[in-house]
Design an enzyme around this catalytic site. Sequence first.
Site, mmCIF file in Angstrom:
data_model
loop_
_atom_site.group_PDB
_atom_site.id
_atom_site.type_symbol
_atom_site.label_atom_id
_atom_site.label_comp_id
_atom_site.label_asym_id
_atom_site.label_seq_id
_atom_site.Cartn_x
_atom_site.Cartn_y
_atom_site.Cartn_z
ATOM 1 N N CYS A 323 5.436 -3.264 -5.854
ATOM 2 C CA CYS A 323 5.996 -3.686 -4.571
ATOM 3 C C CYS A 323 6.377 -5.165 -4.588
ATOM 4 C CB CYS A 323 5.013 -3.398 -3.435
ATOM 5 S SG CYS A 323 3.442 -4.263 -3.589
ATOM 6 N N GLU A 357 10.802 -1.866 -3.804
ATOM 7 C CA GLU A 357 9.837 -1.171 -4.649
ATOM 8 C C GLU A 357 10.531 -0.839 -5.979
ATOM 9 O OE1 GLU A 357 5.766 0.656 -3.917
ATOM 10 O OE2 GLU A 357 7.077 -0.592 -2.675
#
Length: 365
Positions: A323, A357
């Site tokens: 992330c 992501e």
Amino acid sequence: MRVDQIDTSQYQTLLDQKVKDTLELFKGLALPEHSVVASPEKHYRLRAEFRVWHQGEDSYYIMFDPATKEKFRVDHFLPGSELINQLMQAVREAFLANDILRFKLYQVDFLTTLSGEALVSLIYHKPLDDNWQREAEQLKTELNKIAPLNIIGRSRKQKILVEQDFVTEKLTVCGEEYSYKQIENTFTQPNGFINQKMLEWANNISSSLSHDLLELYCGNGNFSIALANQFNKVLATEISKNSVKCANFNLAQNGINNTVIGQSSAEDFSAAYFEGKPVKSLKEIDFNDYKFSTILVDPPRAGLDQDTESLVQKFEHILYISCNPETLAKNLTAITSTHEIADICFFDQFPYTHHIETGVWLRKK
């Protein structure tokens, strides 16, 4: 960008720039052709939190400008699921008409699912009593006309459940449906559409792999459950006790019997697996029962520490879900001394922000 200033016509332009900026961080790394999975342009977030602002006879939701920290009113939340937006209006109408529900109400949290269930948490700066519970039960009855829903009341040292504190999500991955218990105040992927796409990406890659899977930072079993059928056995670890309990519940709900969840940090697991150091929570696991070929890591924003970098390099295949591209780039610089990047995919989990992501598959050189 403030949520009340989102222009959906700019979505693709912003995503293209975000991918370009992210690729800049990976300069110097040998990358294959990348792929990008776009998000729905609106109604993509399954959870949201709003402060409640009281002004005379009115009360309404507010958020804070990320740049100036100034508050702004929120009557419609474009990123939020359609169910969140329905419930925002219904809950506000309810507490405006009810002094017991409204008085000292500080915050309202919404957790929704692709499966249509919801959880509403009402957070107060006052003790909650039987009168509050009675009104909350009535509110639940009314809101159940919109969706299957439960309510939680919170104040200092109090948590009152108006039935239960979890929702059941159903995700479809490569044609298979999986059920996930999601508990209030535990981590869940906020963008359900993108989560399904990430699980499909990992599933498709895993279909070409073999032997056993080790997973670190497994949470509620998000990846463990969707990938279990691609490996002989899966051993997954998670440091949060509540998440481990939830993951074990989810394994049982999905009839998965080749997966074991251990409560452990990545550092403790490494010490137990490679150095034989005793770790109480892992004492019932016999590592000799496993033939690991693949490791999956989905770490927090800080990425992998140096010891965990060394750990993953011992595996033939690495699936890294990140992330934070900055810490991912740092980790990849170290890991690519022993592995090559076989696949990289960008998932727009957080539209209209700089966050993205990334899924990376690495295989040993």
